[in-house]
Design an enzyme around this catalytic site. Sequence first.
Site, mmCIF file in Angstrom:
data_model
loop_
_atom_site.group_PDB
_atom_site.id
_atom_site.type_symbol
_atom_site.label_atom_id
_atom_site.label_comp_id
_atom_site.label_asym_id
_atom_site.label_seq_id
_atom_site.Cartn_x
_atom_site.Cartn_y
_atom_site.Cartn_z
ATOM 1 N N TYR A 123 0.824 -1.210 0.000
ATOM 2 C CA TYR A 123 0.000 0.000 0.000
ATOM 3 C C TYR A 123 0.859 1.260 0.000
ATOM 4 O O TYR A 123 2.067 1.207 0.227
ATOM 5 C CB TYR A 123 -0.952 0.006 1.202
ATOM 6 C CG TYR A 123 -0.309 0.383 2.509
ATOM 7 C CD1 TYR A 123 0.497 -0.512 3.203
ATOM 8 C CD2 TYR A 123 -0.490 1.656 3.050
ATOM 9 C CE1 TYR A 123 1.095 -0.160 4.402
ATOM 10 C CE2 TYR A 123 0.102 2.012 4.254
ATOM 11 C CZ TYR A 123 0.900 1.100 4.921
ATOM 12 O OH TYR A 123 1.495 1.453 6.106
ATOM 13 N N LYS A 169 6.389 -2.026 2.455
ATOM 14 C CA LYS A 169 5.169 -1.387 2.978
ATOM 15 C C LYS A 169 3.990 -2.329 2.706
ATOM 16 O O LYS A 169 3.204 -2.121 1.784
ATOM 17 C CB LYS A 169 4.973 -0.023 2.292
ATOM 18 C CG LYS A 169 4.164 0.983 3.122
ATOM 19 C CD LYS A 169 4.275 2.380 2.532
ATOM 20 C CE LYS A 169 3.286 3.340 3.180
ATOM 21 N NZ LYS A 169 3.619 3.732 4.552
ATOM 22 N N LEU A 197 11.230 1.504 7.190
ATOM 23 C CA LEU A 197 10.621 1.891 5.924
ATOM 24 C C LEU A 197 11.418 3.048 5.317
ATOM 25 O O LEU A 197 11.747 4.007 6.027
ATOM 26 C CB LEU A 197 9.180 2.355 6.160
ATOM 27 C CG LEU A 197 8.429 2.665 4.873
ATOM 28 C CD1 LEU A 197 7.925 1.383 4.231
ATOM 29 C CD2 LEU A 197 7.277 3.618 5.128
ATOM 30 N N GLU A 217 12.429 2.745 14.178
ATOM 31 C CA GLU A 217 11.590 3.864 13.748
ATOM 32 C C GLU A 217 10.369 3.856 14.651
ATOM 33 O O GLU A 217 10.388 3.222 15.710
ATOM 34 C CB GLU A 217 11.210 3.701 12.262
ATOM 35 C CG GLU A 217 10.526 2.372 11.952
ATOM 36 C CD GLU A 217 10.256 2.154 10.463
ATOM 37 O OE1 GLU A 217 10.266 3.111 9.688
ATOM 38 O OE2 GLU A 217 9.999 0.991 10.102
#
Lengths: 296, 296
Positions: free
Chosen positions: B48, B160, B216, B192
């Site tokens: 996505y 992702k 990411l 993160e």
Amino acid sequence: MDESHAPDHQNEGKTMKNLGYYNGVIDQIDAMRIPMNDRSNYFGDGIYEVCLVANGVIFALEDHLNRFYDNLDKVQIHFTYSKQALKALLQDMVERVEGTSLSLYWQVSRGTAKRSHVFPDPSVNANLMIMVDQLNLPRKDMLYKLITLPDIRFLRCDIKSLNLLPNVLASQAAKEAGCDEAVLHRNGIVSECAHSNLFYLKDQVLYTAPLNHLILPGITRARLIACAKRLGIAVVEAPFTLEELKQADEVIVTSTTKQCVRAFELDKEAIALRDPVTFTALQDAFFHEFEEETKQ
Amino acid sequence: MDESHAPDHQNEGKTMKNLGYYNGVIDQIDAMRIPMNDRSNYFGDGIYEVCLVANGVIFALEDHLNRFYDNLDKVQIHFTYSKQALKALLQDMVERVEGTSLSLYWQVSRGTAKRSHVFPDPSVNANLMIMVDQLNLPRKDMLYKLITLPDIRFLRCDIKSLNLLPNVLASQAAKEAGCDEAVLHRNGIVSECAHSNLFYLKDQVLYTAPLNHLILPGITRARLIACAKRLGIAVVEAPFTLEELKQADEVIVTSTTKQCVRAFELDKEAIALRDPVTFTALQDAFFHEFEEETKQ
């Protein structure tokens, strides 16, 4: 109107080859729809189970239900069905589908809501989905080829969640290598397979990885351990290495739909098949229990 | 017929508050349905993206499209739309929704097929889903409270994917602690946040975790690094610890929908806010770029 797509909930005959259920709506699986905003669809935010059905009997249903509700608690999904009510619904769905051997799949997601990582408002109900489909019963004479792959899954593999992309990729890699399952390991320590647990026999002792956050507490796993203990076979639940697996007398892959399967190849090298007596005793004990519990 | 649920694809006026798209069908999101057997629904088997839309401009769309197609390759999803065709469709969807600031979400799953871990037959097409909805533009004056949590996600956080259960659980834990985001770490090494990247400033140098399988590659992350370099601020992309984060002069959380936000609390202790000059220069540079690129 295309009759083949008409809802069958008024059809009391067992004429369906497969059937889907979603929050009270029933139809053939291909005709079933769910809301775009079901959190299963964009977060994989849910829990599932698969059972084997033979002669109308859902094998080990109590065990699957117990694990299912445990898992819902682990991820804090509030599902209002009682165990008894869910059991009755699952049994009803199974009875609507023809065939002597079936797979029964169900999942519950956290509900339908506008996409946002945090949980939706408590007034949002969990969504229940069920699929019943044809399945060939497992055979005793299956033989598996295995490959090894790094275990890249998340660190709560004890939770049977809908986050299965790593399992999908590992299963596909196994298929492309001409194999039946992928043995997953973290730095050489074996956890389990992409959709099965893993055992080995060495000097007539049965070894498997311990229950922790790295493996699924398989229903078939627990059953095989119980069978071994009844047969007087010692069981060791402890971490083991790929090297130990290569030296094993027998390697056994367990899952709900395949039950207990013998493996004979790992990364294209011959393994196991060195203790047929103990393996056969274990497999026979398992299959005997299955046949007894699913008698018509 | 309830007009509010009528498909709007013949409605050329911008009267919709939100809009969903699925393989060519368009309607309000709440009215949209997808097949039960979409692999997104039971495996999270898809990729996505989320973009911020201001004044009809999809911010950093090229960057998002590049990452999206990279991710499809990483998980071997074959999606037949060209980048140009997808771009045109996304732009068309945005134009159908009223409002000056919107979120644009899209996902592609591996397709609709009977549940089986291995990839479906190559003849099965990927499914494209889009959601456009209202979103408040990020504000410069937001201040975040953070909690720290072990990073239990799978070992391909560079992808992702729709496997977001750990992110959901971390986001909810943050909310329940009265916080805005969760800082995820593996044995004290920060990766993160649950749905953001993380930076800190120390002695006017900007630090962030390096691009690898643990984080990411955020579009906003890359933009902030570019802003810093243009301002003459040194950037270090290297692993850092929770302890270093606690000693930072400033802590910055970046994401597509919130852009770059200042943090002031970590596990209920005061942190950062010690270099407002450098922080403000960076944030101003980022917002200026955003405003320039999304001018009417």
